[in-house]
Write an enzyme that holds these catalytic residues in place. Structure first.
Site, PDB file in Angstrom:
ATOM      1  CE  LYS A  13     -47.078 114.548  42.148  1.00  0.00           C
ATOM      2  NZ  LYS A  13     -48.369 114.559  41.496  1.00  0.00           N
ATOM      3  NE  ARG A  88     -52.126 108.895  38.033  1.00  0.00           N
ATOM      4  CZ  ARG A  88     -52.464 109.929  38.739  1.00  0.00           C
ATOM      5  NH1 ARG A  88     -52.409 111.115  38.253  1.00  0.00           N
ATOM      6  NH2 ARG A  88     -52.875 109.809  39.963  1.00  0.00           N
ATOM      7  NE  ARG A 127     -52.084 111.415  55.365  1.00  0.00           N
ATOM      8  CZ  ARG A 127     -52.607 111.613  54.167  1.00  0.00           C
ATOM      9  NH1 ARG A 127     -52.736 112.818  53.696  1.00  0.00           N
ATOM     10  NH2 ARG A 127     -52.976 110.587  53.437  1.00  0.00           N
ATOM     11  NE  ARG A 160     -56.498 109.374  55.207  1.00  0.00           N
ATOM     12  CZ  ARG A 160     -56.526 110.354  54.314  1.00  0.00           C
ATOM     13  NH1 ARG A 160     -56.960 111.541  54.652  1.00  0.00           N
ATOM     14  NH2 ARG A 160     -56.108 110.159  53.097  1.00  0.00           N
ATOM     15  NE  ARG A 171     -51.112 106.300  48.377  1.00  0.00           N
ATOM     16  CZ  ARG A 171     -51.052 107.164  49.389  1.00  0.00           C
ATOM     17  NH1 ARG A 171     -51.240 106.757  50.621  1.00  0.00           N
ATOM     18  NH2 ARG A 171     -50.820 108.427  49.163  1.00  0.00           N
TER      19      ARG A 171
END
Ligand code: AMP
Length: 217
Positions: A13, A88, A127, A160, A171
């Site tokens: 995004k 949101r 990642r 992480r 999430r």
């Protein structure tokens, strides 16, 4: 032109927001970025936002609405703007609609980047970060020269905590639970859904086409 960009974590995004801002010469405003900046600057608003963000919660509707109202009143928004991360919640969407009406501004164009959950999990779990210099890598498309070692200082790269699969799925579920009702409030006819699973340049082309088609209506 008023654009609202929706898309799950890891869908690219940010890249698309930057591309749209450049293409249509409008500022891209991310409420999350504003809160992070305030947090860093240690302002009153920042202190409140910091506490809420670190607990994984949402900043209160009133506060966010006031912040957005002030931001879109700035001169750089006179020719339009893009919002990323707002609205949101349904109350935010309603308040935003009232804000636009009061200022005689047009309805927003709602762009939804849709990506299959499995593809996002694969992207996000790729990642890695250097614990020493904090440089970010992605084992799929920005791999270090030596497997799992930082190019700059040779440190062993780490994953992480918030990139662990269970956290990512959480999430994504939280995103779906929040965004579903907001997109529902705008209604299917108003939302342009674009396949965000394509290569970034192809997504950019599809988003641009969707924006131009909506603008021509
Ligand atoms: P983001 O970078 O968009 O994921 O936002 C980071 C954090 O900022 C979120 O987890 C929220 O705590 C806060 N935040 C950003 N935008 C909003 C919003 N529209 N409403 C409430 N909280 C927000």
């Amino acid at each position: 032109m008023i654009l609202l960009l929706f898309g799950p974590p890891g869908c690219g995004k940010g890249t698309q927001a930057a591309h749209l801002a450049e293409r249509f010469q409008i500022p891209a405003i991310s409420t999350g970025e504003i809160f992070r900046a305030e947090c860093k600057a240690g302002t009153e608003l920042g202190r409140k936002a910091c506490m809420i963000m670190s607990g994984g919660g949402l900043v209160g509707d009133d506060l966010v609405n006031r912040l957005v109202a002030a931001r879109i009143a700035r001169p750089d928004c006179a020719g339009g703007f893009l919002l990323d991360g707002y609205p949101r919640t349904v109350p935010q969407a309603k308040q935003f609609a009232a804000m636009l009406r009061e200022r005689g501004l047009p309805d927003p164009m709602v762009i939804h980047l849709d990506v299959a959950e499995e593809a996002l999990v694969v992207r996000l779990t790729a990642r890695r970060q250097c614990p020493k210099c904090l440089r970010i890598y992605n084992v799929m498309w920005q791999a270090p020269r030596q497997p799992d070692r930082c190019d700059d200082d040779g440190e062993q790269l780490i994953m992480r905590d918030d990139d662990q699969e269970a956290v990512i799925r959480q999430r994504l579920a939280a995103y779906r639970a929040l965004t579903g009702p907001v997109l529902g409030w705008y209604g299917e006819a108003a939302v342009r859904t674009v396949d965000g699973g394509l290569a970034p340049e192809e997504v950019a082309r599809a988003v641009e086409t969707a924006v131009l088609q909506t603008a021509a209506r």
